[in-house]
Design an enzyme around this catalytic site. Structure first.
Site, PDB file in Angstrom:
ATOM      1  N   VAL A   1      10.105 -46.611  34.964  1.00  0.00           N
ATOM      2  CA  VAL A   1      10.065 -47.847  35.686  1.00  0.00           C
ATOM      3  C   VAL A   1       9.233 -47.482  36.959  1.00  0.00           C
ATOM      4  O   VAL A   1       9.487 -48.334  37.913  1.00  0.00           O
ATOM      5  CB  VAL A   1      11.359 -48.106  35.666  1.00  0.00           C
ATOM      6  CG1 VAL A   1      11.973 -48.431  34.252  1.00  0.00           C
ATOM      7  CG2 VAL A   1      12.220 -47.329  36.599  1.00  0.00           C
TER       8      VAL A   1
ATOM      9  N   HIS B   1       9.941 -50.193  29.558  1.00  0.00           N
ATOM     10  CA  HIS B   1      11.519 -50.085  29.989  1.00  0.00           C
ATOM     11  C   HIS B   1      11.528 -50.984  31.410  1.00  0.00           C
ATOM     12  O   HIS B   1      12.306 -50.939  32.256  1.00  0.00           O
ATOM     13  CB  HIS B   1      12.269 -48.896  30.241  1.00  0.00           C
ATOM     14  CG  HIS B   1      12.505 -48.353  28.890  1.00  0.00           C
ATOM     15  ND1 HIS B   1      12.596 -46.916  28.711  1.00  0.00           N
ATOM     16  CD2 HIS B   1      12.556 -48.672  27.617  1.00  0.00           C
ATOM     17  CE1 HIS B   1      12.907 -46.628  27.523  1.00  0.00           C
ATOM     18  NE2 HIS B   1      12.885 -47.781  26.824  1.00  0.00           N
TER      19      HIS B   1
HETATM   20  C1  BV8 Z   1      17.841 -51.578  22.260  1.00  0.00           C
HETATM   21  C2  BV8 Z   1      15.193 -48.372  32.282  1.00  0.00           C
HETATM   22  C3  BV8 Z   1      18.479 -53.076  20.775  1.00  0.00           C
HETATM   23  C4  BV8 Z   1      16.587 -48.425  33.280  1.00  0.00           C
HETATM   24  C5  BV8 Z   1      16.124 -47.379  30.268  1.00  0.00           C
HETATM   25  C6  BV8 Z   1      18.536 -46.655  17.548  1.00  0.00           C
HETATM   26  C7  BV8 Z   1      17.254 -47.844  17.697  1.00  0.00           C
HETATM   27  C8  BV8 Z   1      17.329 -48.819  18.739  1.00  0.00           C
HETATM   28  C9  BV8 Z   1      18.489 -48.783  19.740  1.00  0.00           C
HETATM   29  C10 BV8 Z   1      19.253 -47.655  19.745  1.00  0.00           C
HETATM   30  C11 BV8 Z   1      19.216 -46.756  18.804  1.00  0.00           C
HETATM   31  N1  BV8 Z   1      20.215 -45.908  19.019  1.00  0.00           N
HETATM   32  C12 BV8 Z   1      21.064 -45.786  20.139  1.00  0.00           C
HETATM   33  C13 BV8 Z   1      20.210 -47.194  20.672  1.00  0.00           C
HETATM   34  C14 BV8 Z   1      20.706 -47.741  21.640  1.00  0.00           C
HETATM   35  C15 BV8 Z   1      19.885 -47.377  22.897  1.00  0.00           C
HETATM   36  C16 BV8 Z   1      19.557 -45.925  23.078  1.00  0.00           C
HETATM   37  O1  BV8 Z   1      18.645 -45.453  22.844  1.00  0.00           O
HETATM   38  N2  BV8 Z   1      20.820 -45.139  23.562  1.00  0.00           N
HETATM   39  C17 BV8 Z   1      20.428 -43.823  23.515  1.00  0.00           C
HETATM   40  C18 BV8 Z   1      21.206 -43.036  24.899  1.00  0.00           C
HETATM   41  C19 BV8 Z   1      21.060 -43.094  22.342  1.00  0.00           C
HETATM   42  N3  BV8 Z   1      18.790 -47.950  23.177  1.00  0.00           N
HETATM   43  C20 BV8 Z   1      18.862 -49.349  23.866  1.00  0.00           C
HETATM   44  O2  BV8 Z   1      19.939 -49.947  24.179  1.00  0.00           O
HETATM   45  C21 BV8 Z   1      17.422 -49.976  23.930  1.00  0.00           C
HETATM   46  N4  BV8 Z   1      17.653 -51.568  23.560  1.00  0.00           N
HETATM   47  O3  BV8 Z   1      17.926 -50.794  21.463  1.00  0.00           O
HETATM   48  O4  BV8 Z   1      18.044 -52.942  21.922  1.00  0.00           O
HETATM   49  C22 BV8 Z   1      18.910 -54.736  20.706  1.00  0.00           C
HETATM   50  C23 BV8 Z   1      18.352 -55.331  19.686  1.00  0.00           C
HETATM   51  C24 BV8 Z   1      18.641 -56.846  19.534  1.00  0.00           C
HETATM   52  C25 BV8 Z   1      19.355 -57.314  20.429  1.00  0.00           C
HETATM   53  C26 BV8 Z   1      19.914 -56.557  21.653  1.00  0.00           C
HETATM   54  C27 BV8 Z   1      19.638 -55.143  21.923  1.00  0.00           C
HETATM   55  C28 BV8 Z   1      17.146 -50.087  25.304  1.00  0.00           C
HETATM   56  C29 BV8 Z   1      16.876 -48.722  26.032  1.00  0.00           C
HETATM   57  C30 BV8 Z   1      16.221 -48.637  27.364  1.00  0.00           C
HETATM   58  C31 BV8 Z   1      17.188 -48.117  28.299  1.00  0.00           C
HETATM   59  N5  BV8 Z   1      16.599 -48.139  29.731  1.00  0.00           N
HETATM   60  N6  BV8 Z   1      15.431 -47.058  31.359  1.00  0.00           N
HETATM   61  C32 BV8 Z   1      16.473 -47.259  34.215  1.00  0.00           C
HETATM   62  O5  BV8 Z   1      15.558 -46.655  34.481  1.00  0.00           O
HETATM   63  O6  BV8 Z   1      17.425 -47.300  35.200  1.00  0.00           O
HETATM   64  S1  BV8 Z   1      16.238 -45.838  29.331  1.00  0.00           S
HETATM   65  C33 BV8 Z   1      15.880 -44.221  30.200  1.00  0.00           C
HETATM   66  O7  BV8 Z   1      15.940 -43.327  29.252  1.00  0.00           O
HETATM   67  C34 BV8 Z   1      14.613 -44.244  31.135  1.00  0.00           C
HETATM   68  O8  BV8 Z   1      13.613 -45.341  31.015  1.00  0.00           O
HETATM   69  C35 BV8 Z   1      14.075 -43.039  30.574  1.00  0.00           C
HETATM   70  O9  BV8 Z   1      12.700 -43.074  30.456  1.00  0.00           O
HETATM   71  C36 BV8 Z   1      14.397 -42.980  29.280  1.00  0.00           C
HETATM   72  C37 BV8 Z   1      14.435 -41.900  28.288  1.00  0.00           C
HETATM   73  O10 BV8 Z   1      14.657 -40.655  29.205  1.00  0.00           O
HETATM   74  P1  BV8 Z   1      13.471 -39.822  29.354  1.00  0.00           P
HETATM   75  O11 BV8 Z   1      12.358 -40.260  29.816  1.00  0.00           O
HETATM   76  O12 BV8 Z   1      13.263 -38.970  28.180  1.00  0.00           O
HETATM   77  O13 BV8 Z   1      13.930 -38.743  30.555  1.00  0.00           O
HETATM   78  P2  BV8 Z   1      14.986 -37.600  30.428  1.00  0.00           P
HETATM   79  O14 BV8 Z   1      15.753 -37.301  31.759  1.00  0.00           O
HETATM   80  O15 BV8 Z   1      16.075 -37.887  29.187  1.00  0.00           O
HETATM   81  O16 BV8 Z   1      14.027 -36.370  30.078  1.00  0.00           O
HETATM   82  C38 BV8 Z   1      13.261 -35.902  30.894  1.00  0.00           C
HETATM   83  C39 BV8 Z   1      12.467 -34.898  30.050  1.00  0.00           C
HETATM   84  O17 BV8 Z   1      11.239 -34.459  30.756  1.00  0.00           O
HETATM   85  C40 BV8 Z   1      13.223 -33.753  29.645  1.00  0.00           C
HETATM   86  O18 BV8 Z   1      12.895 -33.542  28.085  1.00  0.00           O
HETATM   87  C41 BV8 Z   1      12.586 -32.310  30.241  1.00  0.00           C
HETATM   88  O19 BV8 Z   1      12.386 -31.216  29.729  1.00  0.00           O
HETATM   89  C42 BV8 Z   1      11.285 -33.138  30.479  1.00  0.00           C
HETATM   90  N7  BV8 Z   1      10.501 -32.577  32.011  1.00  0.00           N
HETATM   91  C43 BV8 Z   1      11.199 -32.125  32.954  1.00  0.00           C
HETATM   92  N8  BV8 Z   1      10.177 -31.685  33.782  1.00  0.00           N
HETATM   93  C44 BV8 Z   1       8.838 -32.018  33.377  1.00  0.00           C
HETATM   94  C45 BV8 Z   1       9.231 -32.538  32.001  1.00  0.00           C
HETATM   95  N9  BV8 Z   1       8.202 -32.623  31.076  1.00  0.00           N
HETATM   96  C46 BV8 Z   1       6.827 -32.648  31.455  1.00  0.00           C
HETATM   97  N10 BV8 Z   1       6.758 -31.963  32.779  1.00  0.00           N
HETATM   98  C47 BV8 Z   1       7.539 -31.884  33.826  1.00  0.00           C
HETATM   99  N11 BV8 Z   1       7.184 -31.347  34.930  1.00  0.00           N
END
Ligand code: BV8
Length: 245
Positions: free
Chosen positions: A109, A125
């Site tokens: 974002v 997102h």
């Molecule tokens: C929805 C904005 C439905 C806010 C974010 C199954 C299907 C559908 C939905 C779900 C499902 N199961 C569960 C759900 C619900 C939920 C969900 O997924 N929960 C998770 C926790 C299980 N999903 C939702 O709620 C979504 N909405 O499904 O709505 C619906 C339908 C009808 C009516 C109503 C609703 C919405 C999800 C969006 C949430 N918002 N962000 C904000 O930023 O504050 S998500 C948030 O996590 C960020 O956007 C982020 O981008 C995203 C994912 O995280 P990552 O980007 O992967 O970051 P993370 O720190 O986790 O990992 C970093 C990685 O980088 C690591 O692997 C690391 O090793 C690596 N790394 C580190 N350094 C480097 C590197 N890689 C390369 N180079 C480097 N140098």
């Protein structure tokens, strides 16, 4: 594919990339890590250590404590605006220029892809630098907002909120459809810097796999996608991506 020779592996990958017809790249917080922006699950360092992302990035959290949520985003937004795009962002902007059919989908974002020169970015997102009326979801111009925290919409008086998609909220329909269509029809899909935990974003790689694309993961750590990817580069985006150019 397990890489024995890093250089040889990247040469093969580059060759396959430039022979592809349609390329899709999905990025997560990891691509901004080398710009000094904490990854999503690290973003709770220091001041925010006692909260989990899901406690702050939900409509319920905002309802419960609008000031706390607003301040968390103001803190992140300030950090993001001070950050600079890194070599990973710049490499993807260059790749967009060189490839015939290239789609960039980001979960981030932070606008760093756009600031690096990427022109077509699907913000899955939303964007932290945007402010919306929490009632009408219309975009509010910053200048119309009082300095109170959180500020209120100048038209209806409801609280202002950050223009991001919270947990439990839908992905913007046009972005959802474009990202899905691109993932279904591409022949080369690269997942970069995401823990592949958040859906439906993490499902895009699964769609690409199901429709026969060659799927690559670039991440220093393994993720739930790793066992299914055709090619895994355990490395940092800012170091690996420039070598694909
Ligand atoms: C929805 C904005 C439905 C806010 C974010 C199954 C299907 C559908 C939905 C779900 C499902 N199961 C569960 C759900 C619900 C939920 C969900 O997924 N929960 C998770 C926790 C299980 N999903 C939702 O709620 C979504 N909405 O499904 O709505 C619906 C339908 C009808 C009516 C109503 C609703 C919405 C999800 C969006 C949430 N918002 N962000 C904000 O930023 O504050 S998500 C948030 O996590 C960020 O956007 C982020 O981008 C995203 C994912 O995280 P990552 O980007 O992967 O970051 P993370 O720190 O986790 O990992 C970093 C990685 O980088 C690591 O692997 C690391 O090793 C690596 N790394 C580190 N350094 C480097 C590197 N890689 C390369 N180079 C480097 N140098």
């Amino acid at each position: 594919m397990v890489i024995f020779d890093y250089t040889e592996g990247l040469r093969l990958l580059t060759q396959r990339l430039y022979e592809s017809r349609k390329v899709v790249v999905l990025t997560g917080a990891g691509i901004s890590a080398e710009s000094g922006v904490p990854t999503f699950r690290d973003a709770l360092t220091g001041l925010w250590a006692q909260y989990s992302p899901e406690d702050l990035a939900t409509p319920e959290a905002f309802e419960r404590n609008p000031k706390l949520v607003w301040d968390w985003y103001a803190w992140r937004r300030d950090m993001v605006e001070k950050a600079q795009p890194n070599l990973g962002h710049l490499a993807l902007a260059e790749l967009e220029k060189r490839l015939e059919d290239f789609t960039l989908v980001t979960q981030n974002v932070d606008s760093l892809h756009q600031r690096a020169g990427s022109r077509r970015v699907l913000e899955y997102h939303g964007n932290i630098t945007k402010t919306l009326c929490s009632k009408e979801k219309t975009e509010l111009s910053e200048f119309a907002l009082p300095l109170s925290t959180p500020p209120c919409c100048s038209l209806c008086g409801a609280y202002a909120r950050p223009g991001v998609v919270w947990f439990g909220e839908k992905i913007p329909v046009d972005v959802l459809e474009k990202a899905n269509a691109a993932s279904r029809s591409c022949d080369f899909f690269v997942s970069i810097g995401t823990s592949s935990l958040v859906y439906p974003a993490a499902g895009l790689a699964e769609v690409a796999l199901r429709f026969g694309a060659y799927v690559v993961e670039i991440n220093p750590e393994p993720t739930p996608l790793t066992p299914f990817a055709h090619f895994v580069v355990q490395g940092q985006a800012g170091q690996v991506l420039p070598r694909l150019l």
